[in-house]
Write a protein that holds these residues in place. Structure first.
Motif, PDB file in Angstrom:
ATOM      1  N   PRO A 215      -2.112  22.266   6.528  1.00 59.12           N
ATOM      2  CA  PRO A 215      -2.071  20.939   7.159  1.00 59.12           C
ATOM      3  C   PRO A 215      -2.308  19.823   6.144  1.00 59.12           C
ATOM      4  N   ILE A 216      -1.831  18.635   6.482  1.00 60.07           N
ATOM      5  CA  ILE A 216      -2.055  17.440   5.670  1.00 60.07           C
ATOM      6  C   ILE A 216      -3.104  16.579   6.373  1.00 60.07           C
ATOM      7  N   ASN A 217      -4.233  16.357   5.718  1.00 61.04           N
ATOM      8  CA  ASN A 217      -5.325  15.567   6.285  1.00 61.04           C
ATOM      9  C   ASN A 217      -5.552  14.332   5.402  1.00 61.04           C
ATOM     10  N   LYS A 218      -4.886  13.242   5.759  1.00 60.87           N
ATOM     11  CA  LYS A 218      -5.027  12.009   4.978  1.00 60.87           C
ATOM     12  C   LYS A 218      -6.319  11.289   5.335  1.00 60.87           C
ATOM     13  N   GLN A 219      -6.866  10.610   4.337  1.00 58.42           N
ATOM     14  CA  GLN A 219      -8.046   9.783   4.560  1.00 58.42           C
ATOM     15  C   GLN A 219      -7.989   8.581   3.621  1.00 58.42           C
ATOM     16  N   MET A 220      -8.625   7.500   4.065  1.00 59.21           N
ATOM     17  CA  MET A 220      -8.652   6.288   3.251  1.00 59.21           C
ATOM     18  C   MET A 220      -9.708   6.445   2.157  1.00 59.21           C
ATOM     19  N   ILE A 221      -9.336   6.072   0.938  1.00 59.90           N
ATOM     20  CA  ILE A 221     -10.254   6.174  -0.189  1.00 59.90           C
ATOM     21  C   ILE A 221      -9.919   5.063  -1.179  1.00 59.90           C
ATOM     22  N   GLU A 222     -10.938   4.565  -1.872  1.00 61.79           N
ATOM     23  CA  GLU A 222     -10.717   3.546  -2.893  1.00 61.79           C
ATOM     24  C   GLU A 222      -9.959   4.155  -4.070  1.00 61.79           C
ATOM     25  N   SER A 223      -8.940   3.466  -4.498  1.00 66.32           N
ATOM     26  CA  SER A 223      -8.106   3.999  -5.577  1.00 66.32           C
ATOM     27  C   SER A 223      -8.895   4.165  -6.869  1.00 66.32           C
ATOM     28  N   ASP A 224      -9.795   3.202  -7.160  1.00 66.14           N
ATOM     29  CA  ASP A 224     -10.570   3.283  -8.410  1.00 66.14           C
ATOM     30  C   ASP A 224     -11.489   4.499  -8.417  1.00 66.14           C
ATOM     31  N   SER A 225     -12.213   4.726  -7.321  1.00 66.11           N
ATOM     32  CA  SER A 225     -13.145   5.848  -7.268  1.00 66.11           C
ATOM     33  C   SER A 225     -12.398   7.176  -7.292  1.00 66.11           C
ATOM     34  N   PHE A 226     -11.234   7.240  -6.619  1.00 61.74           N
ATOM     35  CA  PHE A 226     -10.477   8.487  -6.598  1.00 61.74           C
ATOM     36  C   PHE A 226      -9.888   8.792  -7.973  1.00 61.74           C
ATOM     37  N   ILE A 227      -9.378   7.768  -8.638  1.00 60.07           N
ATOM     38  CA  ILE A 227      -8.827   7.960  -9.982  1.00 60.07           C
ATOM     39  C   ILE A 227      -9.938   8.343 -10.958  1.00 60.07           C
ATOM     40  N   ALA A 251      -2.155  -0.164 -10.636  1.00 57.95           N
ATOM     41  CA  ALA A 251      -2.278  -0.069  -9.179  1.00 57.95           C
ATOM     42  C   ALA A 251      -2.090  -1.441  -8.547  1.00 57.95           C
ATOM     43  N   ASP A 252      -1.305  -1.489  -7.477  1.00 58.06           N
ATOM     44  CA  ASP A 252      -1.135  -2.739  -6.735  1.00 58.06           C
ATOM     45  C   ASP A 252      -1.886  -2.676  -5.409  1.00 58.06           C
ATOM     46  N   SER A 253      -2.900  -1.815  -5.341  1.00 59.15           N
ATOM     47  CA  SER A 253      -3.670  -1.677  -4.105  1.00 59.15           C
ATOM     48  C   SER A 253      -5.091  -1.276  -4.432  1.00 59.15           C
ATOM     49  N   THR A 254      -5.970  -1.471  -3.483  1.00 57.88           N
ATOM     50  CA  THR A 254      -7.369  -1.068  -3.646  1.00 57.88           C
ATOM     51  C   THR A 254      -7.716   0.165  -2.818  1.00 57.88           C
ATOM     52  N   LEU A 255      -6.893   0.472  -1.807  1.00 55.26           N
ATOM     53  CA  LEU A 255      -7.138   1.634  -0.954  1.00 55.26           C
ATOM     54  C   LEU A 255      -5.902   2.514  -0.898  1.00 55.26           C
ATOM     55  N   LEU A 256      -6.154   3.800  -0.809  1.00 58.63           N
ATOM     56  CA  LEU A 256      -5.080   4.767  -0.659  1.00 58.63           C
ATOM     57  C   LEU A 256      -5.341   5.618   0.580  1.00 58.63           C
ATOM     58  N   SER A 257      -4.255   6.057   1.221  1.00 57.29           N
ATOM     59  CA  SER A 257      -4.367   7.005   2.326  1.00 57.29           C
ATOM     60  C   SER A 257      -3.643   8.278   1.913  1.00 57.29           C
ATOM     61  N   VAL A 258      -4.417   9.217   1.404  1.00 56.66           N
ATOM     62  CA  VAL A 258      -3.842  10.470   0.902  1.00 56.66           C
ATOM     63  C   VAL A 258      -4.734  11.634   1.310  1.00 56.66           C
ATOM     64  N   ASP A 259      -4.185  12.833   1.202  1.00 57.82           N
ATOM     65  CA  ASP A 259      -4.972  14.055   1.361  1.00 57.82           C
ATOM     66  C   ASP A 259      -5.598  14.336   0.000  1.00 57.82           C
ATOM     67  N   THR A 260      -6.847  13.957  -0.145  1.00 56.98           N
ATOM     68  CA  THR A 260      -7.494  14.045  -1.455  1.00 56.98           C
ATOM     69  C   THR A 260      -7.561  15.478  -1.980  1.00 56.98           C
ATOM     70  N   ASP A 261      -7.806  16.435  -1.075  1.00 57.95           N
ATOM     71  CA  ASP A 261      -7.879  17.832  -1.509  1.00 57.95           C
ATOM     72  C   ASP A 261      -6.532  18.296  -2.047  1.00 57.95           C
ATOM     73  N   LEU A 262      -5.462  17.924  -1.362  1.00 60.32           N
ATOM     74  CA  LEU A 262      -4.123  18.324  -1.799  1.00 60.32           C
ATOM     75  C   LEU A 262      -3.783  17.683  -3.139  1.00 60.32           C
ATOM     76  N   VAL A 263      -4.058  16.383  -3.266  1.00 59.28           N
ATOM     77  CA  VAL A 263      -3.756  15.698  -4.530  1.00 59.28           C
ATOM     78  C   VAL A 263      -4.581  16.293  -5.669  1.00 59.28           C
ATOM     79  N   MET A 264      -5.857  16.590  -5.403  1.00 58.36           N
ATOM     80  CA  MET A 264      -6.700  17.209  -6.425  1.00 58.36           C
ATOM     81  C   MET A 264      -6.158  18.572  -6.833  1.00 58.36           C
ATOM     82  N   GLN A 265      -5.683  19.329  -5.850  1.00 63.23           N
ATOM     83  CA  GLN A 265      -5.141  20.652  -6.138  1.00 63.23           C
ATOM     84  C   GLN A 265      -3.915  20.548  -7.036  1.00 63.23           C
TER      85      GLN A 265
END
Length: 368
Positions: A215-227, A251-265
């Motif tokens: 499954p894809i579980n998106k969540q809002m996260i700050e782009s700076d902290s995630f990067i 980056a042209d945004s401060t928030l991202l809506s992504v599946d952080t676990d999937l992107v990390m993987q």
């Protein structure tokens, strides 16, 4: 006789109709023979009418000949019925059953006819086809499960290696008081993040039958902290291979809506793959634009060959480099599947300086 049998067209008759037709032929032939036998016996009786021993024996001979005629007729009729109606379909069915018992389903059961035996052969063919379909489905399921297990083992290796690096860092510097309390808490918090991610990953892998079901579980996260988390993870992976890591972001945004676990993987797989082939340095470029989060990882290694560029994202492809034997060839394939699940894509190319270049993109909602 052969012409009479061919004119009956037994193949187009049912078994009962064929049996009745053959019996009619049998009765005609046997009765005709018996009529000739009566005439033959009368002639013999007249010939031996004045014989001293008499002609009573002719009657007994006639009865014996009649019984032989009936018996031989029955045997011939039964043999003919078996040969014309039963022999061929039974041989076909016996051969098919032997092949099925030997797990050989790559054949077809065909019999030209319109009787019950042809219907039985068609039913047998339908059963064979169903068994073949079930067997292929089972084989695909086993292959998918084996592939999933291999992917599971592959993807746990990198986060476990990262956790090992954090543990070594803490056990090395903490006894000597060479780590501040703030740094220690930050390290523990990062370790906790990876532990929670691994727990979620294990639970997800236990609940799915194949990678496409993840499954894809998106969540809002700050782009700076995630990067920053991605940079920290990449540094740990690259440090273990004795190489350096650098990154830049746009980056042209401060928030991202992504599946952080999937992107990390995906990111860990790309970085681990790049660190394996890099000579001295690995670079990552993060870009957020037009609702797409893109990560590009480049290394200063020999880059991809023409064959690698065509096959690198195929499952279990290892390439021809000496380092290829140390992994299962699943990393980039996993990244490709996961990027596509996140409505993105994975691209493999060579950089300007001949190093390998892998770009992963993910569709995301952006709050500018």
């Amino acid at each position: 006789m052969a012409k009479i049998i061919s004119r009956l067209r037994l193949k187009n008759m049912t078994i009962l109709q064929s049996f009745i037709a053959l019996n009619c032929v049998y009765l005609v032939v046997v009765l005709t023979a018996i009529v000739f036998e009566f005439e033959w016996s009368n002639q013999i009786r007249q010939r031996f009418a004045n014989h001293p021993s008499g002609n009573d024996w002719v009657l007994y001979a006639q009865i014996i000949v009649m019984l032989l005629t009936i018996g031989i007729g029955l045997v011939l009729m039964g043999s003919l019925f078996y040969k014309l109606k039963l022999k061929k379909p039974l041989e076909i069915l016996m051969s098919a059953s032997e092949k099925i018992s030997a797990n050989d389903l790559g054949f077809h059961v065909t019999y030209d006819g319109s009787d019950e035996m042809s219907e039985l052969c068609r039913a047998f063919e339908k059963m064979r086809s169903q068994l073949e379909g079930n067997f292929k489905a089972l084989w695909r399921s086993v292959e998918e499960r084996n592939q999933l297990n291999a992917i599971f083992a592959h993807d746990l290796r990198t986060p476990l290696s990262i956790m090992k690096g954090y543990c070594d860092f803490v056990t090395t510097y903490l006894p000597e008081n060479r780590i501040s309390e703030e740094k220690l808490l930050d390290t523990i918090k990062t370790m906790q993040t990876h532990i929670l991610r691994m727990e979620r990953y294990v639970e997800a892998m236990n609940s799915i039958q194949k990678l496409d079901d993840m499954p894809i579980n998106k969540q809002m996260i700050e782009s700076d902290s995630f990067i920053a988390l991605l940079d920290n993870t990449a540094s740990k992976i690259v440090d273990q291979s004795g190489k350096t890591f650098d990154s830049n972001r746009t980056a042209d945004s401060t928030l991202l809506s992504v599946d952080t676990d999937l992107v990390m993987q995906v990111f860990e797989n790309i970085v681990a793959n790049g660190a394996r082939y890099a000579t001295n340095e690995l670079k990552a470029e993060y870009r957020v634009a037009s609702g797409v989060f893109t990560i590009t990882v480049t290394d200063d290694g020999p880059g991809f060959s023409d064959d690698d560029l065509q096959k690198a994202i195929l499952p279990f492809y290892r390439g021809e480099m000496p380092e290829a034997n140390e992994h299962q060839g699943l990393g980039l394939y996993i990244c490709k599947v996961l990027c596509e699940k996140h409505q993105g894509e994975l691209q493999v190319a060579n950089g300007f300086h001949n190093g390998g270049k892998v770009t992963a993109s993910f569709l995301c909602s952006v709050d500018k």
